[in-house]
Write a protein that holds these residues in place. Structure first.
Motif, PDB file in Angstrom:
ATOM      1  N   ALA A  33       0.838  -1.197   0.000  1.00  0.00           N
ATOM      2  CA  ALA A  33       0.000   0.000   0.000  1.00  0.00           C
ATOM      3  C   ALA A  33       0.873   1.247   0.000  1.00  0.00           C
ATOM      4  O   ALA A  33       2.017   1.223   0.468  1.00  0.00           O
ATOM      5  CB  ALA A  33      -0.910   0.022   1.223  1.00  0.00           C
ATOM      6  N   MET A  34       0.296   2.315  -0.521  1.00  0.00           N
ATOM      7  CA  MET A  34       0.938   3.618  -0.532  1.00  0.00           C
ATOM      8  C   MET A  34      -0.110   4.620  -0.082  1.00  0.00           C
ATOM      9  O   MET A  34      -1.284   4.487  -0.454  1.00  0.00           O
ATOM     10  CB  MET A  34       1.443   3.972  -1.931  1.00  0.00           C
ATOM     11  N   GLY A  35       0.327   5.615   0.681  1.00  0.00           N
ATOM     12  CA  GLY A  35      -0.690   6.548   1.130  1.00  0.00           C
ATOM     13  C   GLY A  35      -0.140   7.735   1.877  1.00  0.00           C
ATOM     14  O   GLY A  35       1.071   7.985   1.881  1.00  0.00           O
ATOM     15  N   TRP A  36      -1.080   8.445   2.492  1.00  0.00           N
ATOM     16  CA  TRP A  36      -0.757   9.684   3.174  1.00  0.00           C
ATOM     17  C   TRP A  36      -1.423   9.725   4.552  1.00  0.00           C
ATOM     18  O   TRP A  36      -2.595   9.337   4.700  1.00  0.00           O
ATOM     19  CB  TRP A  36      -1.251  10.877   2.353  1.00  0.00           C
ATOM     20  N   TYR A  37      -0.664  10.226   5.513  1.00  0.00           N
ATOM     21  CA  TYR A  37      -1.158  10.487   6.855  1.00  0.00           C
ATOM     22  C   TYR A  37      -0.932  11.970   7.135  1.00  0.00           C
ATOM     23  O   TYR A  37      -0.173  12.635   6.429  1.00  0.00           O
ATOM     24  CB  TYR A  37      -0.404   9.643   7.891  1.00  0.00           C
ATOM     25  N   TYR A  94       2.385  13.285   5.802  1.00  0.00           N
ATOM     26  CA  TYR A  94       3.455  12.309   5.685  1.00  0.00           C
ATOM     27  C   TYR A  94       3.080  11.235   4.670  1.00  0.00           C
ATOM     28  O   TYR A  94       1.987  10.669   4.712  1.00  0.00           O
ATOM     29  CB  TYR A  94       3.712  11.629   7.023  1.00  0.00           C
ATOM     30  N   CYS A  95       4.033  10.938   3.813  1.00  0.00           N
ATOM     31  CA  CYS A  95       3.877   9.850   2.856  1.00  0.00           C
ATOM     32  C   CYS A  95       4.269   8.539   3.534  1.00  0.00           C
ATOM     33  O   CYS A  95       5.201   8.507   4.351  1.00  0.00           O
ATOM     34  CB  CYS A  95       4.789  10.129   1.668  1.00  0.00           C
ATOM     35  N   ASN A  96       3.578   7.469   3.180  1.00  0.00           N
ATOM     36  CA  ASN A  96       3.864   6.148   3.737  1.00  0.00           C
ATOM     37  C   ASN A  96       3.784   5.096   2.649  1.00  0.00           C
ATOM     38  O   ASN A  96       2.846   5.091   1.847  1.00  0.00           O
ATOM     39  CB  ASN A  96       2.855   5.835   4.854  1.00  0.00           C
ATOM     40  N   ILE A  97       4.770   4.207   2.607  1.00  0.00           N
ATOM     41  CA  ILE A  97       4.749   3.050   1.710  1.00  0.00           C
ATOM     42  C   ILE A  97       4.989   1.806   2.559  1.00  0.00           C
ATOM     43  O   ILE A  97       5.940   1.773   3.357  1.00  0.00           O
ATOM     44  CB  ILE A  97       5.801   3.168   0.594  1.00  0.00           C
ATOM     45  N   VAL A  98       4.137   0.837   2.380  1.00  0.00           N
ATOM     46  CA  VAL A  98       4.239  -0.421   3.126  1.00  0.00           C
ATOM     47  C   VAL A  98       4.675  -1.531   2.173  1.00  0.00           C
ATOM     48  O   VAL A  98       4.006  -1.784   1.167  1.00  0.00           O
ATOM     49  CB  VAL A  98       2.901  -0.786   3.788  1.00  0.00           C
TER      50      VAL A  98
END
Length: 116
Positions: A33-37, A94-98
């Motif tokens: 997954a890729m996303g934003w917090y 904040y960008c997040n990649i799992v």
């Protein structure tokens, strides 16, 4: 070591738009997954939007219909298009990649301020 580099934050008036970008400095394999917090002053970090490897999306109720998350797997890049911005959207994003192989990656954060 792979880093996530964010861009696109800034100051915008209520009702305006911004587009955030997040690019990985190298290859990340097994992305789930890729996303934003985001995190506003005095508040906990919260999920804004994410998109999975199968293109399923999940949005915070507060941004549904206004924000859109899009990914480019080939470029290990994720975008957040933010429309109809409100003062309560003000936060550090904040960008997040799992990755199923190498774990979680986080960007350094980019400030979004919605104000007159």
């Amino acid at each position: 070591q792979v880093r996530l580099v964010e861009s696109g934050g800034g100051l915008v008036q209520p009702g305006g738009s911004l587009r955030l970008s997040c690019a990985a400095s190298g290859s990340i394999f097994g992305i789930r997954a890729m996303g934003w917090y985001r995190q506003a002053p005095g508040k906990q970090r919260e999920l804004v939007a994410k998109i999975t490897s199968s293109d399923r999306t999940n949005y915070a109720d507060s941004v549904k219909g206004r924000f859109t998350v899009v990914r480019d797997n080939a470029k290990n890049t994720v975008y957040l298009q933010m429309n109809s911005l409100k003062p309560e959207d003000t936060a550090v994003y904040y960008c997040n990649i799992v990755s199923a192989i190498s774990g979680d990656y986080w960007g350094q954060g980019t400030q979004v301020t919605v104000s007159l």
